[in-house]
Write a protein that holds these residues in place. Sequence first.
Motif, PDB file in Angstrom:
ATOM      1  N   ALA A 122       0.837  -1.211   0.000  1.00  0.00           N
ATOM      2  CA  ALA A 122       0.000   0.000   0.000  1.00  0.00           C
ATOM      3  C   ALA A 122       0.866   1.253   0.000  1.00  0.00           C
ATOM      4  O   ALA A 122       0.589   2.210  -0.727  1.00  0.00           O
ATOM      5  N   VAL A 123       1.923   1.262   0.811  1.00  0.00           N
ATOM      6  CA  VAL A 123       2.829   2.405   0.847  1.00  0.00           C
ATOM      7  C   VAL A 123       3.498   2.582  -0.517  1.00  0.00           C
ATOM      8  O   VAL A 123       3.621   3.693  -1.019  1.00  0.00           O
ATOM      9  N   ASP A 124       3.890   1.469  -1.126  1.00  0.00           N
ATOM     10  CA  ASP A 124       4.524   1.536  -2.442  1.00  0.00           C
ATOM     11  C   ASP A 124       3.583   2.123  -3.495  1.00  0.00           C
ATOM     12  O   ASP A 124       4.026   2.770  -4.435  1.00  0.00           O
ATOM     13  N   ARG A 125       2.288   1.941  -3.342  1.00  0.00           N
ATOM     14  CA  ARG A 125       1.310   2.436  -4.313  1.00  0.00           C
ATOM     15  C   ARG A 125       0.927   3.897  -4.081  1.00  0.00           C
ATOM     16  O   ARG A 125       0.239   4.491  -4.903  1.00  0.00           O
ATOM     17  N   LEU A 126       1.364   4.477  -2.978  1.00  0.00           N
ATOM     18  CA  LEU A 126       0.996   5.865  -2.678  1.00  0.00           C
ATOM     19  C   LEU A 126       1.369   6.832  -3.805  1.00  0.00           C
ATOM     20  O   LEU A 126       0.582   7.705  -4.154  1.00  0.00           O
ATOM     21  N   ALA A 127       2.546   6.667  -4.358  1.00  0.00           N
ATOM     22  CA  ALA A 127       2.968   7.567  -5.440  1.00  0.00           C
ATOM     23  C   ALA A 127       2.019   7.443  -6.618  1.00  0.00           C
ATOM     24  O   ALA A 127       1.624   8.445  -7.222  1.00  0.00           O
ATOM     25  N   GLU A 128       1.632   6.237  -6.913  1.00  0.00           N
ATOM     26  CA  GLU A 128       0.710   5.986  -8.016  1.00  0.00           C
ATOM     27  C   GLU A 128      -0.663   6.587  -7.749  1.00  0.00           C
ATOM     28  O   GLU A 128      -1.289   7.184  -8.621  1.00  0.00           O
ATOM     29  N   LEU A 129      -1.134   6.465  -6.508  1.00  0.00           N
ATOM     30  CA  LEU A 129      -2.479   6.917  -6.162  1.00  0.00           C
ATOM     31  C   LEU A 129      -2.586   8.409  -5.878  1.00  0.00           C
ATOM     32  O   LEU A 129      -3.594   9.037  -6.186  1.00  0.00           O
ATOM     33  N   THR A 130      -1.550   8.969  -5.256  1.00  0.00           N
ATOM     34  CA  THR A 130      -1.653  10.347  -4.776  1.00  0.00           C
ATOM     35  C   THR A 130      -0.592  11.290  -5.318  1.00  0.00           C
ATOM     36  O   THR A 130      -0.706  12.500  -5.143  1.00  0.00           O
ATOM     37  N   GLY A 131       0.453  10.755  -5.900  1.00  0.00           N
ATOM     38  CA  GLY A 131       1.561  11.590  -6.341  1.00  0.00           C
ATOM     39  C   GLY A 131       2.607  11.805  -5.260  1.00  0.00           C
ATOM     40  O   GLY A 131       3.675  12.325  -5.513  1.00  0.00           O
ATOM     41  N   LEU A 132       2.317  11.395  -4.023  1.00  0.00           N
ATOM     42  CA  LEU A 132       3.274  11.510  -2.922  1.00  0.00           C
ATOM     43  C   LEU A 132       4.298  10.392  -3.050  1.00  0.00           C
ATOM     44  O   LEU A 132       3.936   9.231  -3.200  1.00  0.00           O
ATOM     45  N   ARG A 133       5.541  10.742  -3.002  1.00  0.00           N
ATOM     46  CA  ARG A 133       6.605   9.741  -3.066  1.00  0.00           C
ATOM     47  C   ARG A 133       7.137   9.512  -1.653  1.00  0.00           C
ATOM     48  O   ARG A 133       7.815  10.384  -1.101  1.00  0.00           O
ATOM     49  N   PRO A 134       6.832   8.342  -1.070  1.00  0.00           N
ATOM     50  CA  PRO A 134       7.310   8.068   0.294  1.00  0.00           C
ATOM     51  C   PRO A 134       8.834   8.086   0.362  1.00  0.00           C
ATOM     52  O   PRO A 134       9.511   7.700  -0.591  1.00  0.00           O
ATOM     53  N   ASP A 135       9.368   8.575   1.490  1.00  0.00           N
ATOM     54  CA  ASP A 135      10.808   8.575   1.661  1.00  0.00           C
ATOM     55  C   ASP A 135      11.276   7.175   2.062  1.00  0.00           C
ATOM     56  O   ASP A 135      10.497   6.221   2.036  1.00  0.00           O
ATOM     57  N   ALA A 136      12.532   7.050   2.448  1.00  0.00           N
ATOM     58  CA  ALA A 136      13.110   5.744   2.764  1.00  0.00           C
ATOM     59  C   ALA A 136      12.367   5.045   3.896  1.00  0.00           C
ATOM     60  O   ALA A 136      12.250   3.826   3.905  1.00  0.00           O
ATOM     61  N   GLU A 137      11.862   5.815   4.859  1.00  0.00           N
ATOM     62  CA  GLU A 137      11.123   5.206   5.958  1.00  0.00           C
ATOM     63  C   GLU A 137       9.803   4.640   5.444  1.00  0.00           C
ATOM     64  O   GLU A 137       9.433   3.533   5.766  1.00  0.00           O
ATOM     65  N   GLY A 138       9.095   5.416   4.666  1.00  0.00           N
ATOM     66  CA  GLY A 138       7.860   4.980   4.040  1.00  0.00           C
ATOM     67  C   GLY A 138       6.912   4.264   4.971  1.00  0.00           C
ATOM     68  O   GLY A 138       6.290   3.277   4.600  1.00  0.00           O
ATOM     69  N   ALA A 139       6.768   4.716   6.205  1.00  0.00           N
ATOM     70  CA  ALA A 139       5.985   4.006   7.206  1.00  0.00           C
ATOM     71  C   ALA A 139       4.576   4.572   7.336  1.00  0.00           C
ATOM     72  O   ALA A 139       4.353   5.766   7.218  1.00  0.00           O
ATOM     73  N   LEU A 140       3.639   3.676   7.590  1.00  0.00           N
ATOM     74  CA  LEU A 140       2.273   4.061   7.927  1.00  0.00           C
ATOM     75  C   LEU A 140       2.149   4.088   9.438  1.00  0.00           C
ATOM     76  O   LEU A 140       2.728   3.251  10.135  1.00  0.00           O
ATOM     77  N   LEU A 141       1.383   5.041   9.946  1.00  0.00           N
ATOM     78  CA  LEU A 141       1.056   5.082  11.383  1.00  0.00           C
ATOM     79  C   LEU A 141      -0.417   4.802  11.512  1.00  0.00           C
ATOM     80  O   LEU A 141      -1.240   5.478  10.888  1.00  0.00           O
ATOM     81  N   VAL A 142      -0.768   3.806  12.299  1.00  0.00           N
ATOM     82  CA  VAL A 142      -2.155   3.460  12.540  1.00  0.00           C
ATOM     83  C   VAL A 142      -2.454   3.820  13.986  1.00  0.00           C
ATOM     84  O   VAL A 142      -1.849   3.270  14.909  1.00  0.00           O
ATOM     85  N   TYR A 143      -3.356   4.787  14.183  1.00  0.00           N
ATOM     86  CA  TYR A 143      -3.701   5.257  15.526  1.00  0.00           C
ATOM     87  C   TYR A 143      -4.962   4.545  16.010  1.00  0.00           C
ATOM     88  O   TYR A 143      -5.866   4.253  15.227  1.00  0.00           O
ATOM     89  N   GLY A 144      -5.005   4.276  17.288  1.00  0.00           N
ATOM     90  CA  GLY A 144      -6.169   3.648  17.898  1.00  0.00           C
ATOM     91  C   GLY A 144      -5.944   3.481  19.382  1.00  0.00           C
ATOM     92  O   GLY A 144      -5.232   4.267  20.006  1.00  0.00           O
ATOM     93  N   GLN A 145      -6.529   2.443  19.939  1.00  0.00           N
ATOM     94  CA  GLN A 145      -6.410   2.164  21.360  1.00  0.00           C
ATOM     95  C   GLN A 145      -5.838   0.767  21.534  1.00  0.00           C
ATOM     96  O   GLN A 145      -6.377  -0.194  20.979  1.00  0.00           O
ATOM     97  N   CYS A 146      -4.774   0.647  22.295  1.00  0.00           N
ATOM     98  CA  CYS A 146      -4.138  -0.658  22.514  1.00  0.00           C
ATOM     99  C   CYS A 146      -5.011  -1.527  23.417  1.00  0.00           C
ATOM    100  O   CYS A 146      -5.937  -1.031  24.084  1.00  0.00           O
ATOM    101  N   ALA A 147      -4.689  -2.807  23.445  1.00  0.00           N
ATOM    102  CA  ALA A 147      -5.479  -3.759  24.244  1.00  0.00           C
ATOM    103  C   ALA A 147      -5.438  -3.403  25.737  1.00  0.00           C
ATOM    104  O   ALA A 147      -6.433  -3.576  26.436  1.00  0.00           O
ATOM    105  N   ARG A 148      -4.317  -2.890  26.211  1.00  0.00           N
ATOM    106  CA  ARG A 148      -4.189  -2.545  27.628  1.00  0.00           C
ATOM    107  C   ARG A 148      -5.101  -1.388  28.005  1.00  0.00           C
ATOM    108  O   ARG A 148      -5.647  -1.346  29.095  1.00  0.00           O
ATOM    109  N   CYS A 149      -5.280  -0.436  27.091  1.00  0.00           N
ATOM    110  CA  CYS A 149      -6.106   0.746  27.382  1.00  0.00           C
ATOM    111  C   CYS A 149      -7.583   0.548  27.042  1.00  0.00           C
ATOM    112  O   CYS A 149      -8.420   1.321  27.504  1.00  0.00           O
ATOM    113  N   ALA A 150      -7.878  -0.441  26.212  1.00  0.00           N
ATOM    114  CA  ALA A 150      -9.279  -0.649  25.779  1.00  0.00           C
ATOM    115  C   ALA A 150     -10.172  -1.076  26.928  1.00  0.00           C
ATOM    116  O   ALA A 150      -9.796  -1.675  27.867  1.00  0.00           O
TER     117      ALA A 150
END
Length: 150
Positions: A122-150
């Motif tokens: 999905a990160v690799d396709r970002l450039a194709e979909l949005t024109g954004l070229r991910p840098d070397a890190e190319g990481a996604l951040l998924v925010y939510g609530q961990c099991a300990r806090c849920a």
Amino acid sequence: MSVVQQPARDAAAAVRAEARARLKRHGLRCTPGRLGLLVLLSASDRHLSPAEVCEELALSGHAVDPTTVYRALDALTAAGLVHAVHGPGPARYGISGQPHHHTVCRECGSVTGLSSRHLTEAVDRLAELTGLRPDAEGALLVYGQCARCA
């Protein structure tokens, strides 16, 4: 020395040797603070805040001044050896290397590394979909609530 202790010492020596080599490859001096920090983050199964780094180093008998930790984190991040993940609370740091993604708890700020071929695609396709070229890190951040806090 028992037979059980020797493999653990060999593994620790190998991690320290690799950390020294990584610092050298990136043109950084191998100071005790940088080396200790790189070894700690390499051995950790989670991303650590600067305060957690100080605490872990103190527990291992390598107390380091917090200012030294912040400076070492800045230098290692600038060199690309570690990366910061920002969420609620302080940034948390982990070893850079293979691209990976993170989950971030909005309650406690814990960060967990997440490797997934599908997310990497999905990160690799970002450039194709949005024109954004991910840098070397190319990481996604998924925010939510961990099991300990849920």
